[in-house]
Design an enzyme around this catalytic site. Structure first.
Site, mmCIF file in Angstrom:
data_model
loop_
_atom_site.group_PDB
_atom_site.id
_atom_site.type_symbol
_atom_site.label_atom_id
_atom_site.label_comp_id
_atom_site.label_asym_id
_atom_site.label_seq_id
_atom_site.Cartn_x
_atom_site.Cartn_y
_atom_site.Cartn_z
ATOM 1 C CE LYS A 1 -4.458 0.866 0.160
ATOM 2 N NZ LYS A 1 -5.548 0.040 -0.366
HETATM 3 P P1 NAD Z 1 -14.529 7.224 -2.679
HETATM 4 O O1 NAD Z 1 -13.591 8.338 -2.390
HETATM 5 O O2 NAD Z 1 -15.027 7.005 -4.070
HETATM 6 O O3 NAD Z 1 -15.845 7.357 -1.733
HETATM 7 C C1 NAD Z 1 -15.775 7.551 -0.359
HETATM 8 C C2 NAD Z 1 -17.174 7.893 0.142
HETATM 9 O O4 NAD Z 1 -17.128 7.982 1.573
HETATM 10 C C3 NAD Z 1 -17.689 9.253 -0.361
HETATM 11 O O5 NAD Z 1 -19.077 9.161 -0.615
HETATM 12 C C4 NAD Z 1 -17.433 10.163 0.847
HETATM 13 O O6 NAD Z 1 -18.319 11.297 0.881
HETATM 14 C C5 NAD Z 1 -17.723 9.212 1.976
HETATM 15 N N1 NAD Z 1 -17.164 9.664 3.251
HETATM 16 C C6 NAD Z 1 -15.962 10.252 3.475
HETATM 17 N N2 NAD Z 1 -15.851 10.583 4.753
HETATM 18 C C7 NAD Z 1 -17.004 10.210 5.360
HETATM 19 C C8 NAD Z 1 -17.500 10.268 6.690
HETATM 20 N N3 NAD Z 1 -16.785 10.852 7.656
HETATM 21 N N4 NAD Z 1 -18.719 9.755 6.962
HETATM 22 C C9 NAD Z 1 -19.458 9.193 5.984
HETATM 23 N N5 NAD Z 1 -19.053 9.113 4.697
HETATM 24 C C10 NAD Z 1 -17.839 9.594 4.403
HETATM 25 O O7 NAD Z 1 -13.793 5.919 -2.117
HETATM 26 P P2 NAD Z 1 -14.064 4.411 -2.522
HETATM 27 O O8 NAD Z 1 -13.181 4.036 -3.651
HETATM 28 O O9 NAD Z 1 -15.546 4.185 -2.619
HETATM 29 O O10 NAD Z 1 -13.497 3.669 -1.244
HETATM 30 C C11 NAD Z 1 -14.241 3.575 -0.013
HETATM 31 C C12 NAD Z 1 -13.484 2.645 0.919
HETATM 32 O O11 NAD Z 1 -13.411 1.347 0.323
HETATM 33 C C13 NAD Z 1 -12.040 3.054 1.204
HETATM 34 O O12 NAD Z 1 -11.780 2.765 2.567
HETATM 35 C C14 NAD Z 1 -11.204 2.160 0.315
HETATM 36 O O13 NAD Z 1 -9.934 1.881 0.846
HETATM 37 C C15 NAD Z 1 -12.064 0.905 0.297
HETATM 38 N N6 NAD Z 1 -11.839 0.079 -0.892
HETATM 39 C C16 NAD Z 1 -11.970 0.604 -2.141
HETATM 40 C C17 NAD Z 1 -11.774 -0.199 -3.236
HETATM 41 C C18 NAD Z 1 -11.943 0.327 -4.639
HETATM 42 O O14 NAD Z 1 -11.814 -0.470 -5.591
HETATM 43 N N7 NAD Z 1 -12.277 1.585 -4.833
HETATM 44 C C19 NAD Z 1 -11.412 -1.558 -3.079
HETATM 45 C C20 NAD Z 1 -11.306 -2.069 -1.787
HETATM 46 C C21 NAD Z 1 -11.531 -1.235 -0.692
#
Ligand code: NAD
Length: 435
Positions: free
Chosen positions: A125
């Site tokens: 990471k």
């Molecule tokens: P993203 O940036 O597209 O979306 C994040 C969402 O969370 C947004 O809607 C944001 O407004 C919301 N958010 C942020 N702070 C917040 C809070 N305090 N309370 C409530 N909502 C809040 O990110 P993503 O790609 O959807 O990733 C989300 C999580 O999933 C991350 O932790 C990431 O590590 C994990 N993840 C993502 C992937 C991927 O393929 N994108 C894969 C595995 C894990």
């Protein structure tokens, strides 16, 4: 001859006597789960020590010429936790709260995640401490390129393959690919995944994590004898993972009653029109001002009485403080590390069925693996083919973890760790120790 990794003692000596001491430290919290699974597997002490330590931790100072003509120095990290099963794989996060322990935890999660779905990668990471909302596109590009240049010799299709994570996207991956390729003197598409489709990205990658969440949620509902049609769902986080999970669960007949993002939550017990909410966010960048439901807080959203809760925003949102109030029957962990180790115990006592992060959100890295395979083969698959193969892997992995959890009478998280640790351990035993 295979090296004896048992070394001198017969039992693992855990550094933490109280495995729940460090709820706030993501690395220690994650390692407490590793410890439990390692004990149940009776892992050799030598191997236990190896897997508790990341292989490489790199800290970079990243000098960047800002738009105002001044030089700013950002701090970046790249941690390679384990590469025994193949090249390290893990995203790059740009966020003001990035820190070394978080990156270490996320790197180890990637090792377990790749092993649980049995794809031939290790875990890594990266992160840069910065606030992308306060940076211009040109500044972001300069940070990305300098960070990548600092990692030449580490990154590579056979050694360490980044992907998007919080606040990084296809465009950032294109800059990583271009910078690396300039140093190599030829185009290397497979150095990074989550790229634009036009330059070697995979169809279906953007939706893959949310699609994986949908697939394992359906499998969990079936296992529990619950019908998907009409099952109520609350989703926290409405970005890439949360919005796609909500949309696909809605398509499967579930009733999405609550969604939320950093602006707060929306509750509509008649069901939210997910496509309408997605269109609103596309136009307004958040759910702020979305009026087709009642406003609730993010804390309230987590404790709604629903069939399925999908945390898909941040780490550490379900802790020992709010776990007693959780009323969901199933939790599908769309994000990494939403539930702390002490909260797990409380949820177990309440009979909540938790699909652990390393299984629930593995759809993203699985299609990243497909992207890497397609880039290296120079032959690209249809979206239907990507989705079919993803479905097969997610369903097989869910069944394998469920079977282990039944056999050992442990929860799904411990079973997922046991499965992945045993796969990593087998390779270490076969390879032995190079001395
Ligand atoms: P993203 O940036 O597209 O979306 C994040 C969402 O969370 C947004 O809607 C944001 O407004 C919301 N958010 C942020 N702070 C917040 C809070 N305090 N309370 C409530 N909502 C809040 O990110 P993503 O790609 O959807 O990733 C989300 C999580 O999933 C991350 O932790 C990431 O590590 C994990 N993840 C993502 C992937 C991927 O393929 N994108 C894969 C595995 C894990």
């Amino acid at each position: 001859m295979t090296t004896d990794l048992r070394l001198s003692t017969d039992k693992i000596v855990r550094p933490d006597k109280d495995r729940f001491l460090n709820e706030d430290n993501p690395f220690e919290d994650m390692m407490s789960r590793f410890d439990r699974a390692a004990e149940l597997l009776d892992l050799e002490p030598g191997l236990y020590k190896i897997l508790r330590h990341p292989e490489k931790e790199i800290t970079l100072s990243i000098p960047v010429l800002m738009d105002n003509g001044e030089i700013e120095v950002f701090t970046g990290y790249r941690v390679l936790h384990n590469t025994s099963r193949g090249p390290a794989k893990g995203g790059i996060r740009f966020d003001p709260n990035v820190n070394r322990d978080e990156v270490k935890a996320l790197a180890a999660w990637m090792t377990w995640k790749c092993a649980v779905v049995n794809i031939p990668f290790g875990g890594s990471k990266g992160g840069v401490i910065c606030d992308p909302l306060k940076l211009s596109v040109a500044e972001l590009e300069r940070i990305t390129r300098r960070y990548t240049a600092g990692l030449i010799g580490i990154l590579g299709p056979d050694s360490d393959v980044p992907a998007p994570d919080v606040n990084t996207n296809e465009r950032v991956m294109a800059w990583v690919m271009d910078t690396y390729s300039m140093h190599m003197r030829h185009t290397v598409t497979s150095v990074v995944t989550g790229k634009p489709v036009e330059m070697g990205g995979s169809l279906g990658r953007r939706e893959a994590t949310g699609r994986g969440c949908m697939l394992v949620t359906l499998a969990a509902l079936e296992h529990l004898g619950m019908r998907a049609a009409g099952a109520t769902v609350a989703v926290q986080g409405f970005g890439n993972v949360g919005s796609v999970a909500a949309q696909l669960l809605h398509t499967q007949g579930c009733k999405v009653v609550a969604i939320g993002d950093r602006s707060g939550g929306i509750l509509n017990t008649n069901g939210i029109d997910v496509n309408d909410a997605i269109a609103y966010v596309k136009q307004n960048r958040s759910l702020d001002g979305y009026s087709k439901g009642d406003r609730i807080t993010n804390d309230d959203l987590l404790t709604l009485e629903v069939d399925v809760l999908v945390p898909a925003a941040l780490e550490n949102v379900i802790t020992r403080k709010n776990a007693p109030k959780i009323r969901a029957r199933v939790i599908c962990e769309g994000e990494n590390g939403p539930t702390t180790a002490p909260a797990d115990v409380i949820l177990d006592d309440k009979g909540v069925f938790v699909i652990p992060d390393i299984l629930a959100n593995a759809g993203g890295v699985t299609v990243s693996y497909f992207e890497w395979v397609q880039d290296r083969g120079g032959y690209f698959w249809t979206e239907a083919s990507v989705n079919d193969r993803l479905q097969q892997i997610m369903q097989d992995s869910f069944r394998a973890v469920l079977e282990l959890s039944r056999r050992h009478k442990v929860n799904m998280r411990t079973a997922a760790y046991m499965l992945s640790i045993s796969r990593v351990a087998t390779v270490h035993r076969l390879r032995g120790i190079y001395a």
